[in-house]
Design a protein around this motif. Structure first.
Motif, PDB file in Angstrom:
ATOM      1  N   GLY A 121       0.815  -1.370  -0.196  1.00 14.22           N
ATOM      2  CA  GLY A 121      -0.003  -0.154  -0.154  1.00 14.22           C
ATOM      3  C   GLY A 121       0.874   1.209  -0.128  1.00 14.22           C
ATOM      4  N   LYS A 122       1.882   1.277  -0.909  1.00 17.30           N
ATOM      5  CA  LYS A 122       2.818   2.454  -0.883  1.00 17.30           C
ATOM      6  C   LYS A 122       1.807   3.745  -1.294  1.00 17.30           C
ATOM      7  CE  LYS A 122       6.631   4.438  -3.422  1.00 17.30           C
ATOM      8  NZ  LYS A 122       7.760   4.152  -4.323  1.00 17.30           N
ATOM      9  N   LEU A 123       1.983   4.822  -0.541  1.00 18.44           N
ATOM     10  CA  LEU A 123       1.473   6.118  -0.967  1.00 18.44           C
ATOM     11  C   LEU A 123       1.790   6.766  -2.140  1.00 18.44           C
ATOM     12  CD1 LEU A 123       0.651   7.806   2.604  1.00 18.44           C
ATOM     13  CD2 LEU A 123      -0.849   6.289   1.346  1.00 18.44           C
ATOM     14  N   VAL A 124       1.040   7.025  -3.041  1.00 18.65           N
ATOM     15  CA  VAL A 124       1.596   7.657  -4.448  1.00 18.65           C
ATOM     16  C   VAL A 124       0.557   8.956  -4.737  1.00 18.65           C
ATOM     17  CG1 VAL A 124       1.882   7.676  -6.799  1.00 18.65           C
ATOM     18  CG2 VAL A 124       2.439   5.715  -5.301  1.00 18.65           C
ATOM     19  N   HIS A 125       1.136   9.989  -4.823  1.00 17.78           N
ATOM     20  CA  HIS A 125       0.523  11.372  -4.801  1.00 17.78           C
ATOM     21  C   HIS A 125       0.494  11.952  -6.121  1.00 17.78           C
ATOM     22  CE1 HIS A 125      -0.115  11.123  -0.528  1.00 17.78           C
ATOM     23  NE2 HIS A 125       0.988  11.260  -0.358  1.00 17.78           N
ATOM     24  N   VAL A 126      -0.692  12.077  -6.685  1.00 18.14           N
ATOM     25  CA  VAL A 126      -0.637  12.544  -8.195  1.00 18.14           C
ATOM     26  C   VAL A 126      -1.705  13.660  -8.508  1.00 18.14           C
ATOM     27  CG1 VAL A 126       0.149  10.254  -9.072  1.00 18.14           C
ATOM     28  CG2 VAL A 126      -2.286  10.831  -8.859  1.00 18.14           C
ATOM     29  N   HIS A 127      -1.656  14.178  -9.630  1.00 18.46           N
ATOM     30  CA  HIS A 127      -2.657  14.920  -9.983  1.00 18.46           C
ATOM     31  C   HIS A 127      -3.848  14.427 -10.987  1.00 18.46           C
ATOM     32  CE1 HIS A 127       1.410  16.742  -9.630  1.00 18.46           C
ATOM     33  NE2 HIS A 127       0.617  18.280  -9.154  1.00 18.46           N
ATOM     34  N   LYS A 128      -5.079  14.847 -10.458  1.00 21.04           N
ATOM     35  CA  LYS A 128      -6.189  14.328 -11.197  1.00 21.04           C
ATOM     36  C   LYS A 128      -6.048  14.700 -12.746  1.00 21.04           C
ATOM     37  CE  LYS A 128      -9.587  13.995  -7.252  1.00 21.04           C
ATOM     38  NZ  LYS A 128     -10.728  14.596  -6.927  1.00 21.04           N
ATOM     39  N   TYR A 129      -5.878  15.856 -13.061  1.00 18.75           N
ATOM     40  CA  TYR A 129      -6.120  16.217 -14.301  1.00 18.75           C
ATOM     41  C   TYR A 129      -4.911  15.434 -15.165  1.00 18.75           C
ATOM     42  CZ  TYR A 129      -4.968  19.053 -18.303  1.00 18.75           C
ATOM     43  OH  TYR A 129      -4.531  19.374 -19.809  1.00 18.75           O
ATOM     44  N   VAL A 130      -4.007  15.295 -14.847  1.00 17.46           N
ATOM     45  CA  VAL A 130      -2.904  14.657 -15.665  1.00 17.46           C
ATOM     46  C   VAL A 130      -3.546  13.396 -16.008  1.00 17.46           C
ATOM     47  CG1 VAL A 130      -0.634  13.779 -15.801  1.00 17.46           C
ATOM     48  CG2 VAL A 130      -1.062  15.932 -14.699  1.00 17.46           C
ATOM     49  N   LEU A 131      -3.836  12.484 -14.984  1.00 16.98           N
ATOM     50  CA  LEU A 131      -4.110  11.081 -15.107  1.00 16.98           C
ATOM     51  C   LEU A 131      -5.620  11.152 -16.044  1.00 16.98           C
ATOM     52  CD1 LEU A 131      -2.129  10.722 -13.014  1.00 16.98           C
ATOM     53  CD2 LEU A 131      -3.613   8.954 -11.952  1.00 16.98           C
ATOM     54  N   ALA A 132      -6.752  12.126 -15.793  1.00 18.76           N
ATOM     55  CA  ALA A 132      -7.798  12.026 -16.408  1.00 18.76           C
ATOM     56  C   ALA A 132      -7.725  12.324 -18.045  1.00 18.76           C
ATOM     57  CB  ALA A 132      -8.819  12.943 -15.860  1.00 18.76           C
TER      58      ALA A 132
END
Length: 388
Positions: A121-132
């Motif tokens: 369960g490693k925490l990975v923080h990202v940006h919604k806009y980029v992924l979407a």
């Protein structure tokens, strides 16, 4: 219209996503034609194409003396404002390293969604806009009617493979190794990143060697890539010795081994297949800490033993190289010996009786320890050339 001095212009080439913000000026009147939409263009299209899309449905007319300023945001790389030449082709390129630095993903700057990746369960923080903007699956997951509000759990993808997927989504950087290519392909397929799937398929197709073909085969089976699967099958079947002697051969899954030794087109003597099956099974025993006794080896083999076509061995070889061990029980040995000499009906045993048939002209195995594209023979086999 030409570019103003000092203004940044698009450069490079390739396909890109344009989050458009266009301001058109008619005399003293300005019209902000910003759209909360994504546009995708090839680099040979012109800025007129962009403007046409942005102006769609607008009651707004441009005149020759009017100017148009475009603000381009490319995957959070930052904005570029310029006055485009309407007839000039679009040429925008992602600057990969700068893109990743500018969004500061590694420093979690302005990230707005968290994934818990892998078994730990490693925490990975990202940006919604980029992924979407890059994935319809992420778009539905993050912005759809059933969008998830809590941390998103991804237990079936390891952090290294998920990171490779993110590097591609953020900056088109393709990063994987022969050991991780399958899991990255799985991640790309799961999240609908079709262009990455296509690129990995192409990579696999162009990198089939004795060392990699088994990994490629497992990927092809997992993702139902029929053409690639057939290519791997033909590669292995025509010259299996160097493949089965590769560093990865003993690490293949039971399912993959079953697929290989079931091939009717496998150009390999049954005794050699049998010996490789023993080596593979001994390796499995080592992995689980089981003593490599013949009974344990047989138990670990399970039904794989029935894929060896013992009836096509000659009696001398069978007695010398098979009966000297207790992998087969006494009744199986007796039955197979009688089948080989023609004194027992084949229906009395579980072992396969279908003869392996080469798909191409070949010379049956001989003195050489491997098939190397040479004609050779083995003294304990009949001399024969087989055409199919």
């Amino acid at each position: 219209m030409s570019s103003s001095h000092g203004e940044k212009r698009p450069k490079g080439g390739g396909k890109f996503t344009l989050c458009s913000s266009v301001v058109a000026k008619c005399g003293t009147e300005s019209k902000n034609l910003c759209r909360n939409r994504l546009y995708e263009y090839d680099d040979d299209e012109t800025w007129n194409d962009v403007l046409h899309d942005v102006l769609e449905g607008e009651d707004f007319t441009l005149h020759k003396t009017d100017t148009v300023n475009a603000v381009v945001a490319d995957k959070l790389m930052g904005t570029i404002t310029f006055t485009p030449d309407m007839e000039e082709p679009i040429r925008i390129v992602k600057e990969f390293d700068q893109t990743l630095k500018s969004v500061n993903r590694d420093k979690d700057v302005h990230c707005d969604v968290t994934f818990r990746v892998g078994k730990e369960g490693k925490l990975v923080h990202v940006h919604k806009y980029v992924l979407a903007s890059r994935s319809p699956v992420f778009d539905a997951m993050l912005y759809g009617d059933l969008a998830e509000s809590d941390d998103i759990i991804v237990p079936d993808i390891e952090p290294s493979s998920f990171d490779a997927l993110l590097r591609y989504l953020y900056c088109d950087d393709i990063s994987f190794t022969p050991d991780t290519v399958t899991s990255v392909l799985y991640a790309a397929d799961k999240y609908g990143v079709d262009d990455l799937v296509t690129k990995i398929k192409s990579y696999l197709d162009q990198n089939i060697t004795n060392e990699t073909v088994l990994t490629v085969l497992e990927s092809a089976k997992l993702f139902n890539l029929e053409d690639l699967l057939q290519k791997c099958e033909d590669f292995i079947a025509s010259d299996p010795f160097p493949v089965l002697q590769s560093s990865s051969a003993l690490e293949i899954t039971k399912e993959t081994l079953t697929y290989i030794i079931s091939l009717d087109s496998l150009v390999m003597d049954e005794l050699d297949i049998y010996h490789f099956l023993i080596k593979w099974t001994e390796n499995q025993c080592d992995k689980v800490g089981i003593e490599k006794t013949d009974p344990n080896i047989r138990a670990m083999m399970g039904d794989l033993i029935y894929l060896i076509r013992f009836p096509f061995m000659n009696l001398e070889s069978f007695a010398k190289d098979v009966c000297n061990r207790d992998i087969l029980n006494a009744q199986e040995k007796l039955n197979l010996q009688q089948v080989i000499v023609g004194n027992l009906d084949k229906t009395s045993t579980k072992f396969k009786f279908e003869k392996r048939i080469c798909k191409t002209f070949c010379v049956l195995p001989g003195e050489s320890p491997r098939y190397m594209g040479v004609w050779s023979y083995r003294r304990n086999l009949e001399d024969c050339i087989e055409f199919t």
